[in-house]
Motif scaffolding. Structure first.
Motif, PDB file in Angstrom:
ATOM      1  N   UNK A  94      46.864  37.422  57.184  1.00 52.18           N
ATOM      2  CA  UNK A  94      45.435  37.685  57.320  1.00 52.18           C
ATOM      3  C   UNK A  94      44.893  37.106  58.623  1.00 52.18           C
ATOM      4  N   UNK A  95      45.216  35.863  58.908  1.00 53.56           N
ATOM      5  CA  UNK A  95      44.682  35.229  60.118  1.00 53.56           C
ATOM      6  C   UNK A  95      45.285  35.831  61.381  1.00 53.56           C
ATOM      7  N   UNK A  96      46.524  36.269  61.328  1.00 57.77           N
ATOM      8  CA  UNK A  96      47.105  36.946  62.488  1.00 57.77           C
ATOM      9  C   UNK A  96      46.351  38.243  62.786  1.00 57.77           C
ATOM     10  N   UNK A  97      45.947  38.934  61.734  1.00 58.23           N
ATOM     11  CA  UNK A  97      45.195  40.174  61.907  1.00 58.23           C
ATOM     12  C   UNK A  97      43.850  39.907  62.573  1.00 58.23           C
ATOM     13  N   UNK A  98      43.106  38.945  62.044  1.00 65.19           N
ATOM     14  CA  UNK A  98      41.761  38.674  62.555  1.00 65.19           C
ATOM     15  C   UNK A  98      41.817  38.090  63.962  1.00 65.19           C
ATOM     16  N   UNK A  99      42.732  37.168  64.191  1.00 66.42           N
ATOM     17  CA  UNK A  99      42.830  36.517  65.499  1.00 66.42           C
ATOM     18  C   UNK A  99      43.245  37.517  66.569  1.00 66.42           C
ATOM     19  N   UNK A 100      44.246  38.337  66.289  1.00 63.93           N
ATOM     20  CA  UNK A 100      44.730  39.297  67.283  1.00 63.93           C
ATOM     21  C   UNK A 100      43.671  40.332  67.622  1.00 63.93           C
ATOM     22  N   UNK A 101      42.954  40.829  66.638  1.00 73.34           N
ATOM     23  CA  UNK A 101      41.927  41.834  66.894  1.00 73.34           C
ATOM     24  C   UNK A 101      40.722  41.235  67.622  1.00 73.34           C
ATOM     25  N   UNK A 130      39.783  30.146  63.979  1.00 74.95           N
ATOM     26  CA  UNK A 130      39.274  31.135  63.046  1.00 74.95           C
ATOM     27  C   UNK A 130      39.002  30.523  61.679  1.00 74.95           C
ATOM     28  N   UNK A 131      39.802  29.601  61.236  1.00 71.86           N
ATOM     29  CA  UNK A 131      39.555  28.938  59.955  1.00 71.86           C
ATOM     30  C   UNK A 131      38.253  28.143  60.010  1.00 71.86           C
ATOM     31  N   UNK A 132      38.042  27.446  61.117  1.00 74.43           N
ATOM     32  CA  UNK A 132      36.792  26.705  61.265  1.00 74.43           C
ATOM     33  C   UNK A 132      35.597  27.649  61.299  1.00 74.43           C
ATOM     34  N   UNK A 133      35.738  28.735  62.025  1.00 76.05           N
ATOM     35  CA  UNK A 133      34.642  29.706  62.151  1.00 76.05           C
ATOM     36  C   UNK A 133      34.276  30.299  60.796  1.00 76.05           C
ATOM     37  N   UNK A 134      35.258  30.746  60.037  1.00 74.53           N
ATOM     38  CA  UNK A 134      34.984  31.336  58.730  1.00 74.53           C
ATOM     39  C   UNK A 134      34.466  30.281  57.753  1.00 74.53           C
ATOM     40  N   UNK A 135      34.966  29.061  57.859  1.00 76.38           N
ATOM     41  CA  UNK A 135      34.474  27.997  56.992  1.00 76.38           C
ATOM     42  C   UNK A 135      33.001  27.697  57.243  1.00 76.38           C
ATOM     43  N   UNK A 171      30.961  27.643  71.310  1.00 77.85           N
ATOM     44  CA  UNK A 171      32.236  28.232  70.883  1.00 77.85           C
ATOM     45  C   UNK A 171      32.027  29.130  69.667  1.00 77.85           C
ATOM     46  N   UNK A 172      31.185  28.699  68.752  1.00 73.73           N
ATOM     47  CA  UNK A 172      30.872  29.524  67.590  1.00 73.73           C
ATOM     48  C   UNK A 172      30.249  30.848  68.024  1.00 73.73           C
ATOM     49  N   UNK A 173      29.353  30.799  68.999  1.00 73.41           N
ATOM     50  CA  UNK A 173      28.713  32.019  69.478  1.00 73.41           C
ATOM     51  C   UNK A 173      29.720  32.937  70.155  1.00 73.41           C
ATOM     52  N   UNK A 174      30.672  32.376  70.858  1.00 71.84           N
ATOM     53  CA  UNK A 174      31.716  33.173  71.483  1.00 71.84           C
ATOM     54  C   UNK A 174      32.511  33.960  70.450  1.00 71.84           C
ATOM     55  N   UNK A 175      33.021  33.250  69.455  1.00 74.92           N
ATOM     56  CA  UNK A 175      33.831  33.908  68.425  1.00 74.92           C
ATOM     57  C   UNK A 175      32.989  34.916  67.649  1.00 74.92           C
ATOM     58  N   UNK A 176      31.742  34.564  67.384  1.00 80.57           N
ATOM     59  CA  UNK A 176      30.861  35.472  66.666  1.00 80.57           C
ATOM     60  C   UNK A 176      30.617  36.760  67.458  1.00 80.57           C
TER      61      UNK A 176
END
Length: 246
Positions: A94-101, A130-135, A171-176
């Motif tokens: 799951x995390x490989x999918x989200x991180x790669x995309x 990604x774990x921190x972001x989703x958390x 950093x949160x805004x970047x990932x978002x």
């Protein structure tokens, strides 16, 4: 009152009555004046039961043989902890999918977002990021603020220390900004209305089928949400309240 006086008083109302009608002091003679109505006879329980055939033989429904065994994955501890359940469902795939995309989407769109997240330099998103972001997204649902930037506020009256300790606001805004689940280039001609989340949806369905096999007897419930937008697979229900809090 005499019969002659009675006839004079009601001559206009009962003008259609035959002249030879005999009046009496009893109210039972009103049936001769009013049109008779057909009355429905109510059957007693004994009479109603006599019209139907009852027996003590139950008809057994024809059901297909249920050969599956209900199961759940084996955990080291029983009952398993919340972390164990989450790790078994949202695994490395799951995390490989989200991180790669997400990283791929940044590569495709970085020229259009030169000022994204202000001056912070972009770094490739990792599984830990990604774990921190989703958390933090889940935690936002537990502690509501007027604006998402308030979660990183330094005002002692409204600050939540866990957010800046976990990840910086930039950093949160970047990932978002670049969070993504599918490749836009591959799906540019797709007719699938859910192509934006198709990869995630397929993963969740496959994981759910492998994680748990239900029993034969199931209880199904319907979940409705208020919707007034334009989306084909959602239906507007006027009886559903738009803003309902419990």
């Amino acid at each position: 009152m005499s019969e002659e006086r009675f006839s004079e008083l009601y001559a206009d109302v009962l003008s259609d009555c035959p002249s030879d009608v005999e009046f009496s002091d009893s109210d039972s003679d009103d049936s001769d004046i009013r049109p008779s109505k057909r009355q429905r006879r109510i059957l007693s329980d004994s009479e109603a039961d006599s019209d139907e055939e009852w027996n003590d033989i139950d008809i057994v429904p024809s059901l297909e043989d249920y050969s599956r065994n209900s199961r759940v994955p084996n955990f080291e501890c029983d009952p398993p902890s919340i972390v164990d359940v989450i790790d078994s469902f949202f695994d490395e795939e799951f995390f490989n999918l989200v991180v790669s995309q997400t990283n791929l989407y940044h590569t495709q769109m970085k020229d259009l977002h030169k000022n994204s997240a202000k001056t912070l330099q972009w770094k490739e998103v990792t599984t830990n990021d990604m774990k921190k972001f989703l958390g933090l997204l889940v935690l936002m649902g537990q502690t509501k603020k007027t604006c998402w930037r308030d979660y990183w506020s330094t005002d002692p009256l409204v600050e939540i220390p866990i957010f800046p300790k976990t990840m910086s606001r930039m950093r949160f805004e970047q990932i978002f900004t670049f969070f993504h689940l599918s490749d836009n280039v591959e799906n540019v001609l797709s007719t699938d209305r859910l192509y934006k989340i198709r990869s995630l949806l397929d993963y969740v369905i496959s994981k759910s089928q492998s994680m748990y096999v239900p029993k034969q007897q199931l209880s199904l419930d319907e979940a409705m949400i208020p919707w007034r937008g334009r989306l084909k697979f959602k239906t507007y229900n006027p009886a559903k309240l738009q803003n309902t809090e419990f």
